[in-house]
Design an enzyme around this catalytic site. Sequence first.
Site, PDB file in Angstrom:
ATOM      1  N   ASN A 153     -82.963 -94.710  17.094  1.00  0.00           N
ATOM      2  CA  ASN A 153     -84.014 -94.461  16.095  1.00  0.00           C
ATOM      3  C   ASN A 153     -84.796 -95.682  15.620  1.00  0.00           C
ATOM      4  OD1 ASN A 153     -81.747 -95.257  14.661  1.00  0.00           O
ATOM      5  ND2 ASN A 153     -82.092 -93.844  12.970  1.00  0.00           N
ATOM      6  N   GLU A 249     -71.858 -98.487  11.270  1.00  0.00           N
ATOM      7  CA  GLU A 249     -72.980 -98.030  10.438  1.00  0.00           C
ATOM      8  C   GLU A 249     -73.313 -96.610  10.881  1.00  0.00           C
ATOM      9  OE1 GLU A 249     -74.265 -99.741   7.963  1.00  0.00           O
ATOM     10  OE2 GLU A 249     -73.338-101.681   8.334  1.00  0.00           O
ATOM     11  N   CYS A 283     -81.256 -92.896   9.206  1.00  0.00           N
ATOM     12  CA  CYS A 283     -79.911 -92.704   8.632  1.00  0.00           C
ATOM     13  C   CYS A 283     -79.952 -92.468   7.127  1.00  0.00           C
ATOM     14  CB  CYS A 283     -79.014 -93.878   8.969  1.00  0.00           C
ATOM     15  SG  CYS A 283     -79.818 -95.443   8.730  1.00  0.00           S
ATOM     16  N   GLU A 377     -75.329 -83.907   8.547  1.00  0.00           N
ATOM     17  CA  GLU A 377     -76.542 -84.726   8.650  1.00  0.00           C
ATOM     18  C   GLU A 377     -77.581 -83.967   9.467  1.00  0.00           C
ATOM     19  OE1 GLU A 377     -76.268 -88.249  11.174  1.00  0.00           O
ATOM     20  OE2 GLU A 377     -77.564 -89.314   9.777  1.00  0.00           O
TER      21      GLU A 377
HETATM   22  P1  NAP Z   1     -75.073 -91.742  18.882  1.00  0.00           P
HETATM   23  O1  NAP Z   1     -75.245 -90.544  19.712  1.00  0.00           O
HETATM   24  O2  NAP Z   1     -73.808 -91.931  18.154  1.00  0.00           O
HETATM   25  O3  NAP Z   1     -75.336 -92.989  19.871  1.00  0.00           O
HETATM   26  C1  NAP Z   1     -75.345 -94.308  19.394  1.00  0.00           C
HETATM   27  C2  NAP Z   1     -74.964 -95.245  20.527  1.00  0.00           C
HETATM   28  O4  NAP Z   1     -73.605 -95.008  20.899  1.00  0.00           O
HETATM   29  C3  NAP Z   1     -75.778 -95.043  21.787  1.00  0.00           C
HETATM   30  O5  NAP Z   1     -76.000 -96.286  22.405  1.00  0.00           O
HETATM   31  C4  NAP Z   1     -74.861 -94.169  22.639  1.00  0.00           C
HETATM   32  O6  NAP Z   1     -75.120 -94.257  24.017  1.00  0.00           O
HETATM   33  C5  NAP Z   1     -73.526 -94.805  22.295  1.00  0.00           C
HETATM   34  N1  NAP Z   1     -72.360 -93.956  22.600  1.00  0.00           N
HETATM   35  C6  NAP Z   1     -72.293 -92.606  22.736  1.00  0.00           C
HETATM   36  N2  NAP Z   1     -71.016 -92.220  22.992  1.00  0.00           N
HETATM   37  C7  NAP Z   1     -70.258 -93.343  23.023  1.00  0.00           C
HETATM   38  C8  NAP Z   1     -68.875 -93.598  23.228  1.00  0.00           C
HETATM   39  N3  NAP Z   1     -68.007 -92.610  23.445  1.00  0.00           N
HETATM   40  N4  NAP Z   1     -68.441 -94.881  23.186  1.00  0.00           N
HETATM   41  C9  NAP Z   1     -69.290 -95.890  22.930  1.00  0.00           C
HETATM   42  N5  NAP Z   1     -70.623 -95.712  22.723  1.00  0.00           N
HETATM   43  C10 NAP Z   1     -71.105 -94.460  22.767  1.00  0.00           C
HETATM   44  O7  NAP Z   1     -76.247 -91.883  17.804  1.00  0.00           O
HETATM   45  P2  NAP Z   1     -77.816 -91.698  17.989  1.00  0.00           P
HETATM   46  O8  NAP Z   1     -78.104 -90.256  18.194  1.00  0.00           O
HETATM   47  O9  NAP Z   1     -78.367 -92.673  18.964  1.00  0.00           O
HETATM   48  O10 NAP Z   1     -78.315 -92.166  16.542  1.00  0.00           O
HETATM   49  C11 NAP Z   1     -78.312 -91.325  15.466  1.00  0.00           C
HETATM   50  C12 NAP Z   1     -77.146 -91.577  14.546  1.00  0.00           C
HETATM   51  O11 NAP Z   1     -77.120 -92.947  14.157  1.00  0.00           O
HETATM   52  C13 NAP Z   1     -77.277 -90.796  13.241  1.00  0.00           C
HETATM   53  O12 NAP Z   1     -76.032 -90.284  12.867  1.00  0.00           O
HETATM   54  C14 NAP Z   1     -77.740 -91.862  12.249  1.00  0.00           C
HETATM   55  O13 NAP Z   1     -77.455 -91.567  10.911  1.00  0.00           O
HETATM   56  C15 NAP Z   1     -77.010 -93.051  12.733  1.00  0.00           C
HETATM   57  N6  NAP Z   1     -77.646 -94.289  12.247  1.00  0.00           N
HETATM   58  C16 NAP Z   1     -77.018 -95.020  11.270  1.00  0.00           C
HETATM   59  C17 NAP Z   1     -77.628 -96.173  10.777  1.00  0.00           C
HETATM   60  C18 NAP Z   1     -76.966 -97.019   9.730  1.00  0.00           C
HETATM   61  O14 NAP Z   1     -77.342 -98.177   9.601  1.00  0.00           O
HETATM   62  N7  NAP Z   1     -76.005 -96.500   8.983  1.00  0.00           N
HETATM   63  C19 NAP Z   1     -78.873 -96.554  11.280  1.00  0.00           C
HETATM   64  C20 NAP Z   1     -79.478 -95.776  12.265  1.00  0.00           C
HETATM   65  C21 NAP Z   1     -78.850 -94.648  12.748  1.00  0.00           C
HETATM   66  P3  NAP Z   1     -75.996 -93.101  24.760  1.00  0.00           P
HETATM   67  O15 NAP Z   1     -77.346 -93.158  24.178  1.00  0.00           O
HETATM   68  O16 NAP Z   1     -75.960 -93.529  26.169  1.00  0.00           O
HETATM   69  O17 NAP Z   1     -75.299 -91.804  24.500  1.00  0.00           O
END
Ligand code: NAP
Length: 476
Positions: A153, A249, A283, A377
Amino acid sequence: MTNIEKMFINGEWREGETSYELKSPYNRDKVAQVSFSTKEDVFEAIESAKLAQEKMKALTALERSTILEKVAHLLEEQFEECALILTKENAKPLKSARGEILRTIETYKFAAEEAKKLTGETIPMDAAKGGKGRFGFTRREPVGVIGAITPFNFPFNLVAHKLGPAFAAGNTLILKPASQTPLSALKTAEIFEQAGLPAGALNVVIGKGGDIGDILVTHPDIKLITFTGSLEVGLDIKAKSGLKKSTLELGSNSAVVIDDVEDIQSVANRCVEGAFTFAGQVCISLQRIFVKKELYEEFSQAMLQSVEKWKIGDPANESTDMSALIQEKEAIRAEEWIEEAKNAGAEILCGGKREGSVIDPTIIAKVPAHVSLNCKEAFAPIVLINTYEKFEEALRYVNDSQYGLQAGVYTTSIEKSFQAIEQIEAGGVIINDIPSFRVDQMPYGGVKNSGTGREGIKYATEEMTELKLVVFKVSD
Ligand code: NAP
């Protein structure tokens, strides 16, 4: 293949044995053909980061700071190219994309400053009976090799929140960006190369999280995992990473309380911005609004008036405010949650419709506590408005969540402000603004299922160091 379609290992741009077609989330046009890293590539990236530690250790604080300053400067020079990468790979509307690049520049500037500020402290050893004649101090040392896993994002700025502090503290790093947003990470690597970061200090590997992300999480040479993403993946990383340090995070369903305001229309405009910017895929996106009963009619009308002005469409169009969600399956899930809320008696004030990956900005009132849209969420352009009678009741609603990243409270009362600060369970409380407020030097992170550890350059830099104690025996 251009550089930003390859992987970056040990200072070299390497084409993968296989590749995948990266498509625009908005119109499914081909954006790039991106190399996949194999498991062997990841092992090599870890080895090169390990070897580059000596080169990073040899840099002075001033040299590390100068590299980070140069990165900020190069981003300024390549500003429009970077904004366009964002628009193409994650459908961020151009004006929001430019906003993200501006923040990224600032993040690296803060990191450049932080590189010069890492200090320890002297310890009053003789305050203990056994400490007489001893002189003690602490110093902060880099943890070593860091594994960074980032979401789709904010692919430039959230990468900066990992790379900036890691290099400020003298670490080396392997970055695995989200599969949908590899180009911004690879462009960042190109900029670090131009800025003179030693070869091997930054490595970027591309591939599915479950495959190559897992190697980073479990490899013994990686000393710290810094992850931004979903709760599910965060829990998996926590379970697998053992004694490694980790910063997680994660997500939220952020709330705001509207108790007492002077200009209800400007608060409504701000809430619309907080709920629908980047289609709610933030987020700290505003998901739950609790408004005092007497203000409900006026406030909800003001929200509807404000949302009418939002332009939905092609992210490359200068006037677009909101575009597609990252994947159609996410839009379908959001649509199902809207249906669930409707069936449970909620009232759709506007939106609620889906076309492909685009969900119209949706405002829903009177939403029962148990439905998905209230307790999970949403990560979609959907905001809920519920009412309350007593302020204490509103604070209870805010806390009735598995998450706790940031919360907002609009009030003109000092007493109520402090009551909210004390009672709200969140990493940050924002008085007289929405929970979506963030600047990049402030401490940022959550409690409960929103994660552990803090970002914000100073705080992340500290987390990316180990504290070492030194004691001199000066006399008997
Ligand atoms: P996500 O699906 O959890 O993916 C995040 C990262 O983790 C991607 O690079 C993904 O790779 C990787 N990943 C997936 N499965 C994994 C595993 N089993 N082991 C290690 N890495 C793995 O999240 P997203 O959809 O990209 O982002 C949205 C989420 O991020 C939301 O929940 C949002 O709230 C959160 N977020 C939090 C913050 C904060 O600062 N608190 C900021 C921004 C976003 P792939 O893309 O290859 O699957």
